[in-house]
Design an enzyme around this catalytic site. Structure first.
Site, PDB file in Angstrom:
ATOM      1  N   LYS A   9       0.832  -1.206   0.000  1.00 44.68           N
ATOM      2  CA  LYS A   9       0.000   0.000   0.000  1.00 44.68           C
ATOM      3  C   LYS A   9       0.873   1.265   0.000  1.00 44.68           C
ATOM      4  O   LYS A   9       2.094   1.187   0.245  1.00 44.68           O
ATOM      5  CB  LYS A   9      -0.905  -0.041   1.229  1.00 44.68           C
ATOM      6  CG  LYS A   9      -2.015  -1.103   1.134  1.00 44.68           C
ATOM      7  CD  LYS A   9      -2.812  -1.121   2.436  1.00 44.68           C
ATOM      8  CE  LYS A   9      -4.084  -1.910   2.332  1.00 44.68           C
ATOM      9  NZ  LYS A   9      -4.843  -1.882   3.614  1.00 44.68           N
ATOM     10  N   TYR A  49     -12.438  -1.515  -3.279  1.00 42.43           N
ATOM     11  CA  TYR A  49     -13.002  -1.535  -1.930  1.00 42.43           C
ATOM     12  C   TYR A  49     -14.527  -1.372  -1.913  1.00 42.43           C
ATOM     13  O   TYR A  49     -15.090  -0.887  -0.922  1.00 42.43           O
ATOM     14  CB  TYR A  49     -12.322  -0.467  -1.073  1.00 42.43           C
ATOM     15  CG  TYR A  49     -10.914  -0.866  -0.641  1.00 42.43           C
ATOM     16  CD1 TYR A  49     -10.697  -2.010   0.137  1.00 42.43           C
ATOM     17  CD2 TYR A  49      -9.803  -0.116  -1.005  1.00 42.43           C
ATOM     18  CE1 TYR A  49      -9.418  -2.385   0.532  1.00 42.43           C
ATOM     19  CE2 TYR A  49      -8.509  -0.484  -0.609  1.00 42.43           C
ATOM     20  CZ  TYR A  49      -8.337  -1.618   0.162  1.00 42.43           C
ATOM     21  OH  TYR A  49      -7.076  -1.989   0.562  1.00 42.43           O
ATOM     22  N   PHE A  57     -15.154   4.366   7.771  1.00 43.05           N
ATOM     23  CA  PHE A  57     -13.765   4.622   7.363  1.00 43.05           C
ATOM     24  C   PHE A  57     -13.586   4.660   5.844  1.00 43.05           C
ATOM     25  O   PHE A  57     -12.471   4.847   5.344  1.00 43.05           O
ATOM     26  CB  PHE A  57     -12.829   3.565   7.975  1.00 43.05           C
ATOM     27  CG  PHE A  57     -13.138   2.131   7.561  1.00 43.05           C
ATOM     28  CD1 PHE A  57     -12.596   1.587   6.399  1.00 43.05           C
ATOM     29  CD2 PHE A  57     -13.964   1.336   8.334  1.00 43.05           C
ATOM     30  CE1 PHE A  57     -12.876   0.282   6.020  1.00 43.05           C
ATOM     31  CE2 PHE A  57     -14.255   0.024   7.973  1.00 43.05           C
ATOM     32  CZ  PHE A  57     -13.708  -0.499   6.798  1.00 43.05           C
ATOM     33  N   ARG A  85      -2.521 -14.239   3.711  1.00 41.78           N
ATOM     34  CA  ARG A  85      -3.170 -13.488   4.805  1.00 41.78           C
ATOM     35  C   ARG A  85      -2.467 -13.781   6.136  1.00 41.78           C
ATOM     36  O   ARG A  85      -2.339 -12.914   6.992  1.00 41.78           O
ATOM     37  CB  ARG A  85      -4.648 -13.871   4.919  1.00 41.78           C
ATOM     38  CG  ARG A  85      -5.503 -13.501   3.742  1.00 41.78           C
ATOM     39  CD  ARG A  85      -5.997 -12.083   3.770  1.00 41.78           C
ATOM     40  NE  ARG A  85      -6.950 -11.824   4.804  1.00 41.78           N
ATOM     41  CZ  ARG A  85      -7.629 -10.678   4.899  1.00 41.78           C
ATOM     42  NH1 ARG A  85      -7.430  -9.709   4.001  1.00 41.78           N
ATOM     43  NH2 ARG A  85      -8.478 -10.473   5.866  1.00 41.78           N
ATOM     44  N   THR A  91      -5.772  -7.450  10.353  1.00 39.48           N
ATOM     45  CA  THR A  91      -5.995  -6.060   9.913  1.00 39.48           C
ATOM     46  C   THR A  91      -5.516  -5.070  10.975  1.00 39.48           C
ATOM     47  O   THR A  91      -4.982  -4.007  10.651  1.00 39.48           O
ATOM     48  CB  THR A  91      -7.513  -5.831   9.667  1.00 39.48           C
ATOM     49  OG1 THR A  91      -8.015  -6.912   8.874  1.00 39.48           O
ATOM     50  CG2 THR A  91      -7.768  -4.521   8.968  1.00 39.48           C
ATOM     51  N   ARG A 102       2.249  -7.003   9.215  1.00 36.75           N
ATOM     52  CA  ARG A 102       1.568  -5.892   9.892  1.00 36.75           C
ATOM     53  C   ARG A 102       2.039  -5.719  11.330  1.00 36.75           C
ATOM     54  O   ARG A 102       2.150  -4.588  11.817  1.00 36.75           O
ATOM     55  CB  ARG A 102       0.058  -6.095   9.805  1.00 36.75           C
ATOM     56  CG  ARG A 102      -0.472  -5.779   8.398  1.00 36.75           C
ATOM     57  CD  ARG A 102      -1.881  -6.259   8.191  1.00 36.75           C
ATOM     58  NE  ARG A 102      -2.497  -5.699   6.994  1.00 36.75           N
ATOM     59  CZ  ARG A 102      -3.704  -6.068   6.553  1.00 36.75           C
ATOM     60  NH1 ARG A 102      -4.395  -6.995   7.188  1.00 36.75           N
ATOM     61  NH2 ARG A 102      -4.207  -5.524   5.462  1.00 36.75           N
ATOM     62  N   ASN A 112      -1.795   0.073   7.263  1.00 38.25           N
ATOM     63  CA  ASN A 112      -1.288  -1.262   7.609  1.00 38.25           C
ATOM     64  C   ASN A 112      -0.464  -1.911   6.502  1.00 38.25           C
ATOM     65  O   ASN A 112      -0.339  -3.123   6.432  1.00 38.25           O
ATOM     66  CB  ASN A 112      -2.434  -2.159   8.113  1.00 38.25           C
ATOM     67  CG  ASN A 112      -3.549  -2.277   7.104  1.00 38.25           C
ATOM     68  OD1 ASN A 112      -3.398  -1.846   5.967  1.00 38.25           O
ATOM     69  ND2 ASN A 112      -4.654  -2.873   7.499  1.00 38.25           N
ATOM     70  N   GLU A 126     -10.208  -8.943  -7.765  1.00 38.07           N
ATOM     71  CA  GLU A 126      -9.195  -7.897  -7.589  1.00 38.07           C
ATOM     72  C   GLU A 126      -8.110  -7.986  -8.675  1.00 38.07           C
ATOM     73  O   GLU A 126      -7.654  -6.960  -9.183  1.00 38.07           O
ATOM     74  CB  GLU A 126      -8.594  -7.997  -6.174  1.00 38.07           C
ATOM     75  CG  GLU A 126      -9.616  -7.600  -5.116  1.00 38.07           C
ATOM     76  CD  GLU A 126      -9.214  -7.948  -3.686  1.00 38.07           C
ATOM     77  OE1 GLU A 126      -8.086  -8.436  -3.453  1.00 38.07           O
ATOM     78  OE2 GLU A 126     -10.046  -7.724  -2.780  1.00 38.07           O
TER      79      GLU A 126
HETATM   80  P1  IDP Z   1      -8.022  -6.381   5.321  1.00 39.52           P
HETATM   81  O1  IDP Z   1      -7.139  -5.399   4.597  1.00 39.52           O
HETATM   82  O2  IDP Z   1      -7.301  -7.064   6.443  1.00 39.52           O
HETATM   83  O3  IDP Z   1      -8.717  -7.342   4.389  1.00 39.52           O
HETATM   84  P2  IDP Z   1     -10.587  -5.010   5.550  1.00 39.52           P
HETATM   85  O4  IDP Z   1     -11.562  -5.195   6.677  1.00 39.52           O
HETATM   86  O5  IDP Z   1     -10.944  -5.602   4.219  1.00 39.52           O
HETATM   87  O6  IDP Z   1      -9.175  -5.536   6.055  1.00 39.52           O
HETATM   88  O7  IDP Z   1     -10.384  -3.452   5.383  1.00 39.52           O
HETATM   89  C1  IDP Z   1      -9.700  -2.933   4.259  1.00 39.52           C
HETATM   90  C2  IDP Z   1      -8.737  -1.861   4.725  1.00 39.52           C
HETATM   91  O8  IDP Z   1      -9.499  -0.766   5.216  1.00 39.52           O
HETATM   92  C3  IDP Z   1      -7.835  -2.265   5.883  1.00 39.52           C
HETATM   93  O9  IDP Z   1      -6.685  -2.968   5.485  1.00 39.52           O
HETATM   94  C4  IDP Z   1      -7.502  -0.923   6.472  1.00 39.52           C
HETATM   95  O10 IDP Z   1      -6.511  -0.255   5.673  1.00 39.52           O
HETATM   96  C5  IDP Z   1      -8.811  -0.170   6.313  1.00 39.52           C
HETATM   97  N1  IDP Z   1      -9.671  -0.306   7.504  1.00 39.52           N
HETATM   98  C6  IDP Z   1     -10.448  -1.353   7.822  1.00 39.52           C
HETATM   99  N2  IDP Z   1     -11.146  -1.139   8.940  1.00 39.52           N
HETATM  100  C7  IDP Z   1     -10.819   0.104   9.342  1.00 39.52           C
HETATM  101  C8  IDP Z   1     -11.236   0.932  10.452  1.00 39.52           C
HETATM  102  O11 IDP Z   1     -12.047   0.537  11.288  1.00 39.52           O
HETATM  103  N3  IDP Z   1     -10.654   2.160  10.514  1.00 39.52           N
HETATM  104  C9  IDP Z   1      -9.750   2.608   9.596  1.00 39.52           C
HETATM  105  N4  IDP Z   1      -9.350   1.865   8.542  1.00 39.52           N
HETATM  106  C10 IDP Z   1      -9.872   0.646   8.411  1.00 39.52           C
HETATM  107 MG    MG Z   2     -10.171  -7.028   2.952  1.00 40.41          MG
END
Ligand code: IDP
Ligand code: MG
Length: 152
Positions: A9, A49, A57, A85, A91, A102, A112, A126
């Protein structure tokens, strides 16, 4: 063979972590079959997304992922979606297992450093957002594959 979509990222790129992050997947033995650097447009980010549209968010996430270049990859391997993963970690970096990307490189969920598809269907979706079929190097063999074929 299973495929997944991985991306360093914008925060990972800006912090000089491209090599460190790619190395985690290479040393596992996963095969990189496509890779490019690009700055996602808002259109691409919204496609990527889409599942998060409407969440609190979401706007920050779109701003974040379009804020600079990412390094996008297609990675192939046995059960690679789940395995990648696992290497990335949870996350939430403060809950991610020690030794995961991470846990090692990130402090907040918002920044992250790495993305990985969450299931095979997401991976195919994707991959098709970021890569044309002809950009994927499907048929190359690792040196080990070639040595084995030679019967050495
Ligand atoms: P992932 O990347 O582990 O699959 P997802 O739930 O798909 O997690 O969320 C996508 C991305 O959105 C996360 O990697 C993070 O950058 C951001 N994100 C997810 N949840 C939050 C939150 O509660 N606050 C801020 N950013 C978030
Ligand atoms: Mg995800």
């Amino acid at each position: 063979m299973e495929r997944t979509f991985i991306a360093v990222k914008p925060d990972g790129v800006k912090r000089g972590l491209i090599g460190n992050i790619i190395e985690r997947f290479e040393r596992k033995g996963y095969k990189i079959i496509a890779m490019k650097m690009l700055q996602p447009t808002i259109e691409i980010a919204e496609k990527h997304y889409a599942e998060h549209k409407g969440k609190p968010f979401y706007n920050r996430l779109i701003n974040y992922i379009t804020s600079g270049p990412i390094v996008a990859m297609v990675v192939e391997g046995d059960n690679v979606v789940k395995g990648a993963r696992h290497i990335m970690g949870s996350t939430k970096p403060d809950e991610a297992e020690v030794g995961t990307i991470r846990a090692d490189y990130a402090q907040t969920m918002e920044y992250n450093v790495v993305h990985g598809s969450d299931c095979v269907e997401s991976a195919e979706r994707e991959i098709s957002i970021y890569f044309k079929p002809e950009e994927i190097c499907r048929d190359w063999k690792t040196t080990l594959d070639l040595i084995m074929e030679d019967g050495k």
